[in-house]
Design an enzyme around this catalytic site. Structure first.
Site, short mmCIF file in Angstrom:
data_model
loop_
_atom_site.label_atom_id
_atom_site.label_comp_id
_atom_site.label_asym_id
_atom_site.label_seq_id
_atom_site.Cartn_x
_atom_site.Cartn_y
_atom_site.Cartn_z
N HIS A 65 0.81 -1.22 0.00
CA HIS A 65 0.00 0.00 0.00
C HIS A 65 0.85 1.28 0.00
O HIS A 65 0.74 2.09 -0.92
CB HIS A 65 -1.00 -0.04 1.16
CG HIS A 65 -1.67 1.26 1.44
ND1 HIS A 65 -2.46 1.90 0.50
CD2 HIS A 65 -1.64 2.07 2.53
CE1 HIS A 65 -2.90 3.04 1.03
NE2 HIS A 65 -2.41 3.17 2.25
N HIS A 89 3.62 6.76 5.67
CA HIS A 89 2.44 7.49 6.10
C HIS A 89 1.57 6.74 7.12
O HIS A 89 0.83 7.37 7.86
CB HIS A 89 1.59 7.94 4.90
CG HIS A 89 0.73 6.89 4.30
ND1 HIS A 89 1.14 6.10 3.26
CD2 HIS A 89 -0.54 6.49 4.59
CE1 HIS A 89 0.17 5.26 2.93
NE2 HIS A 89 -0.86 5.47 3.72
N GLU A 93 0.53 5.73 12.81
CA GLU A 93 -0.82 5.29 13.10
C GLU A 93 -0.89 3.79 13.43
O GLU A 93 -1.56 3.39 14.35
CB GLU A 93 -1.70 5.61 11.87
CG GLU A 93 -3.14 5.23 12.00
CD GLU A 93 -3.94 6.24 12.81
OE1 GLU A 93 -3.34 7.22 13.29
OE2 GLU A 93 -5.15 6.03 12.96
N ASP A 94 -0.19 2.98 12.64
CA ASP A 94 -0.41 1.54 12.71
C ASP A 94 0.67 0.75 13.45
O ASP A 94 0.48 -0.42 13.74
CB ASP A 94 -0.52 0.94 11.30
CG ASP A 94 -1.78 1.41 10.61
OD1 ASP A 94 -2.62 2.03 11.28
OD2 ASP A 94 -1.92 1.17 9.40
N ASP A 156 -2.97 8.54 -1.03
CA ASP A 156 -3.35 7.45 -0.14
C ASP A 156 -4.80 7.05 -0.40
O ASP A 156 -5.14 5.89 -0.59
CB ASP A 156 -3.16 7.94 1.31
CG ASP A 156 -3.64 6.94 2.34
OD1 ASP A 156 -3.44 5.73 2.13
OD2 ASP A 156 -4.20 7.38 3.37
N ASP A 276 -25.67 14.00 -27.06
CA ASP A 276 -25.80 14.59 -28.38
C ASP A 276 -24.86 15.76 -28.61
O ASP A 276 -25.06 16.57 -29.49
CB ASP A 276 -27.24 15.08 -28.59
CG ASP A 276 -27.88 14.28 -29.69
OD1 ASP A 276 -27.23 13.34 -30.17
OD2 ASP A 276 -29.02 14.60 -30.06
#
Ligand code: MN
Length: 738
Positions: A65, A89, A93-94, A156, A276
Site C-alpha cells: 500500500h 504514512h 498510526e499503525d 493514499d 448529443d
C-alpha cells in the site's frame, strides 16, 4: 450545452501495479538525484520492517500500500520528501513508532509530513456534522503548514479507492461517499482534475453500482452511432487549422460516467440530450495561438451566442486556463471546444501537482501561479475559520467555497471580481469591502436599478449604493452564496441580538425596579457590585442581556438589587409582587427579542401576556392562549403586557372560512382579501362534502379593527358561510414546547 472544463478529460494517472521498490527507483531516476532516491529507499525499508507482520485485507503484505501511494506521487513527479512521507504514512498510526523516532531517522520535515497525514487519517467524515466540521478545520490547518500533506493524503485515498473491492459493502459505501463529498471537491479545488475524475468514477461505481452499470451500457450503445460523426468533425477541424498554418492537435473528448449521471440528475436532461454533444480539445503551442485557433474555428462553424468563455485571460480560482466555445456543426449538431496550450493542459489535469511535475521558474507561468493560488485558498480557509462563530458555520462556508463555479463581474472602475456562481449584489458588495457590504441598500446592474437578490452574470458591471448607518438585513442570508458575505452577516446579527437583548433587559429590569420604588438610574455602585458578586457575572450588561434573553428573571434580579441595600439598612422593604404588575408596552418595533406566538397569533387589540422563553426573549401570547395555562401563575415565566396606542407592523391571524363549492370562489376570496390591504400568507382547502369546503387562511392584518372589517366583507360574499378566527391552532399546539 453547458461546458465544463473538468468533466471530460480521461484519467491519465498510470495504474501500473506497484511491484517493487526497484521499479519505483528506476522511475524516480528520471527526475531525482541518486542520494534522494537512496533516501526514498531507506524510508521504504524502514516501513517494510515496521509493518512486518501486517497484511492488507486483500491478503497482500501491508507494504504494497505505501509503495503504491509513492508510485502515484512519482507519477506527479513529487519531491523525495513527499515520497518518503508516502512510504511512512501509516507508520505512526499503525505501528506505534513515534513521530520523534521518525524525526531522528529522516529529519523533521518528513516526520511533520507523516504526522500531518496521520492526523488527516484519523479524521472520519460523515459522522455528526459537528465532528465533521472540526475535522475539516484540522485538515485546513494541516494543509496550511505544508500543502504536500494533502497531496500525500489524496494519493493514499486514491490507492484505497482503487482497492475498495475487498472491503465489506457498508464500509465500501461509507468510504465512497466520503470520497465524493470531501476528497473529490478538495482535488477539484486544487485543480487536480485527473485525481478528481478517478475519485468520482470509482466513488460512483462503489456507491451506486447499478446506476453506474446502466449509464455505462448506455454510453457503449451510443458510441457506435457517434464514432463516425465524431471523427468526421475532428478531421474537419484539424484540416482547417492546418490550412491556417496553426500547429495544433485535436482530440475528441469522452464524457465520464459520473458527470453524465450528475447532468442527468441536476439539469434534468435525458441521456441522449447529454450525449448529443460532440466535444473536442485543441492543444496549441502558445497562448497567442489559442486565440488564433479560436478565430479559425469560428470561421469554420458558426459559434453559439453566449457560450464563449475566456479562462486564458482570467483563470479560474483553481488555476484552470482554457478558451471555451460552442459551435453549430453540420445539421445543427452542437460542438463543444476547449482550446489551450500544453502547459495549460497539464495545469488542468494535475493542478497544484503540476508545480512539481514541471518545475517552472517563470513567475508568470500558470504553473507557479497555481501554487500561489492554492496557498491563497488555504489562507482564506484559515481566515474564515477565525471569523466563524462555531465549526458548523465554518464548514458551511467551506463547502460553498469548495465548489468554485465562478462568475466574473466588474466594478464601476473596471476592476474584475471573481464570485461564486449564483452570487448576488450583496456578495459582490462584501467582496469589495466588509463596510460596503454592511451598508449597502441598493444596486445597479449595468446601470439599471436591480434587486439586491438578483443573481449576477459574468460580464456585468455592478455598482453598489450604500447609505451611512444602513445595516445588514437578516433576509440576505436567504440569497447570499459566498462564505464571506454569509459569515459577515451572521456576525452582525449576533452583535445586533446582543444589543437588542440588553435594551430589552434594561426595560424589563426598570419595570421590575419601578414596582419596588427604584430604577436602574438610581442603583448605587454598591448594589451593582453586590449583584455582580452574587451572580458571578463580570459586567452589568451581561446581566441585562441575560434578562433580555429570558435566561434570568427581571423581578428576582430587582429583588436581589434591593436586598443588597436592605442588608445595609437602607430603603424600605419591597412591595409585594402583586402591586408590581404594571404592564410592559409592546409597540411592534422591538426587534428580534420580542416575538409573536404562532399558536394563538395575537394581534393589536387582543389582550396579551408575555412568556419569557430562554434564549428567545419575550414571546407575546393571547391572554386566553391554552398554551399559557400552565405558566399564567408563574411569575418567573410570565409578565403582563399591553399594546402601545399605535402599533407598527403586520400581524398574522388564522381564519377558517366555510364556503360553497363554486368555480372561481377561491380566486374571488383571495382578491377580496388583497383588496382590503391584507396579504395571504398561507391557504389550504379541506373538503367537507361535495358542496361545502373549509378554507384555512393565514393573513396579515394591522389590528383587530382591520380584521373585523375583513371578516365582515368576506361574510358579505354570497357563497361564503361562516368566517371565524382560529385562536388555538391545533397544528401549532403540538409543535410548541413549553
Ligand atoms: Mn494509507
Amino acid at each position: 450545452m453547458e461546458m465544463d472544463c473538468a468533466d471530460t478529460a480521461p484519467a491519465k494517472l498510470a495504474r501500473q501495479p506497484a511491484q517493487s521498490i526497484d521499479q519505483l527507483a528506476e522511475k524516480l531516476s528520471l527526475y531525482l538525484d541518486t542520494d534522494q532516491i537512496q533516501l526514498v529507499r531507506r524510508a521504504y525499508y524502514y516501513a517494510e520492517q515496521a509493518h512486518d507482520q501486517q497484511r492488507r485485507r486483500s491478503g497482500e503484505p501491508y507494504i504494497i500500500h505505501p509503495l503504491a501511494v509513492a508510485y502515484i506521487l512519482a507519477d506527479m513527479h513529487m519531491d523525495h520528501q513527499s515520497l518518503m512521507a508516502a512510504m511512512l504514512h501509516d507508520v505512526i498510526e499503525d505501528t506505534g513508532i513515534s513521530k520523534e523516532a521518525l524525526g531522528e531517522q529522516f529529519g523533521e520535515t518528513v516526520a511533520d509530513l507523516v504526522d500531518g497525514v496521520s492526523k488527516l487519517t484519523q479524521i472520519k467524515f460523515g459522522s455528526r456534522a459537528e465532528a465533521q466540521a472540526e475535522n475539516f478545520q484540522k485538515m485546513a490547518l494541516a494543509m496550511a503548514e505544508d500543502i504536500r500533506v494533502i497531496l500525500v493524503k489524496l494519493a493514499d485515498r486514491l490507492h484505497n479507492m482503487r482497492t475498495l473491492g475487498v472491503l465489506r459493502p457498508d464500509k465500501r459505501r461509507r468510504i465512497a461517499k466520503e470520497t465524493l463529498e470531501m476528497y473529490g471537491p478538495i482535488a477539484n479545488r486544487l485543480g487536480m482534475n485527473n485525481i478528481r475524475i478517478e475519485f468520482e468514477e470509482l466513488g460512483f461505481q462503489a456507491l451506486h453500482p447499478m446506476r453506474a452499470e446502466r449509464v455505462k451500457a448506455a454510453v457503449m450503445a451510443s458510441r457506435g452511432n457517434r464514432k463516425e460523426i465524431l471523427e468526421k468533425i475532428r478531421t474537419a477541424i484539424a484540416n482547417h487549422l492546418k490550412q491556417e498554418a496553426l500547429n495544433a492537435e485535436v482530440y475528441g473528448r469522452e464524457k465520464h460516467l459520473y458527470s453524465i449521471y450528475q447532468k442527468m440528475r441536476s439539469k434534468k436532461k435525458s441521456f441522449s440530450n447529454i450525449m448529443d454533444v460532440y466535444a473536442y480539445r485543441i492543444i496549441v503551442d502558445s497562448a497567442d495561438s489559442c486565440y488564433r485557433a479560436l478565430g479559425a474555428i469560428h470561421s469554420l462553424y458558426k459559434p453559439v451566442q453566449g457560450h464563449f468563455k475566456d479562462y486564458v485571460a482570467i483563470p479560474k480560482s483553481n488555476g484552470y486556463q482554457s478558451l471555451h466555445t460552442v459551435l453549430f456543426g453540420m445539421h445543427g449538431v452542437p460542438i463543444e471546444i476547449q482550446i489551450r496550450t500544453k502547459e495549460m493542459d497539464e495545469m488542468a489535469n494535475n493542478g497544484i501537482a503540476a508545480h512539481w511535475l514541471y518545475k517552472s521558474d517563470d513567475p508568470n507561468s500558470s504553473l507557479s501561479g497555481s501554487h500561489t493560488r492554492a496557498r491563497q485558498w488555504v489562507q482564506g480557509l484559515l481566515e474564515m475559520q477565525q471569523r466563524a462563530g462555531n465549526s458548523l458555520e465554518f464548514i458551511e462556508n467551506v463547502k460553498i467555497d469548495l465548489f468554485p463555479d465562478e462568475v466574473y463581474v466588474f466594478t464601476p472602475k473596471g476592476n474584475i471580481l471573481e464570485l461564486s456562481q449564483g452570487s448576488t449584489a450583496v456578495d459582490f458588495a462584501y467582496a469589495v469591502h466588509t463596510d460596503v457590504g454592511s451598508r449597502c441598500v441598493a444596486c445597479r446592474i449595468n446601470r439599471r436599478l436591480a434587486p439586491l437578490s438578483e443573481q449576477l452574470q459574468s460580464g456585468q458591471t455592478i455598482e453598489i449604493i450604500t447609505a451611512p448607518g444602513a445595516k445588514p438585513n437578516p433576509g440576505w442570508l436567504n440569497f447570499v452564496v459566498t462564505g464571506k458575505a454569509r459569515s459577515n452577516i451572521r456576525h452582525f446579527l449576533k452583535n445586533q441580538r446582543h444589543t437588542e437583548s440588553i435594551e430589552l433587559g434594561q426595560r424589563l429590569l426598570n419595570k421590575a425596579l419601578a414596582s419596588l420604588g427604584s430604577s436602574i438610574d438610581k442603583l448605587s455602585e454598591k448594589q451593582i457590585n453586590q449583584i455582580l458578586n452574587d451572580t458571578g457575572h463580570n459586567s452589568f450588561d451581561t446581566i441585562l442581556e441575560d434578562i433580555g434573553l429570558g435566561n434570568r428573571v427581571a423581578y428576582i434580579t430587582a429583588r436581589q438589587l434591593m436586598d443588597a441595600i436592605d442588608q445595609a439598612g437602607q430603603g424600605d422593604a419591597p412591595d409585594s409582587p402583586e402591586t408590581s404588575t404594571k404592564p410592559l408596552i409592546i409597540s411592534g418595533t422591538e426587534g428580534m427579542m420580542i416575538s409573536f406566538a404562532r399558536c394563538c397569533h395575537p394581534i393589536p387589540g387582543d389582550p396579551i401576556i408575555g412568556h419569557l422563553s430562554a434564549g428567545r426573549g419575550v414571546v407575546v401570547h393571547a391572554e386566553a392562549c391554552k398554551n399559557m395555562t400552565e405558566f399564567r401563575e408563574n411569575r418567573s415565566k410570565c409578565m403582563a403586557l399591553r399594546w402601545a396606542d399605535k402599533v407598527e407592523g403586520e400581524f398574522i391571524v388564522e381564519l377558517r372560512v366555510e364556503l360553497e363549492q363554486q368555480k372561481g370562489i377561491i380566486a374571488l376570496l383571495a382578491t377580496k382579501i388583497n383588496s382590503l390591504d391584507a396579504n395571504i400568507e398561507k391557504i389550504s382547502v379541506e373538503e367537507k362534502d361535495a358542496r361545502f369546503s373549509i378554507v384555512h387562511l393565514e393573513i396579515t392584518v394591522h389590528n383587530r379593527i382591520h380584521l373585523a372589517r375583513i371578516m365582515k366583507r368576506l361574510r358579505s360574499i354570497l357563497s361564503i358561510g361562516r368566517v371565524s378566527r382560529i385562536k388555538n391552532s391545533a397544528s401549532w399546539r403540538r409543535k410548541l414546547s413549553p
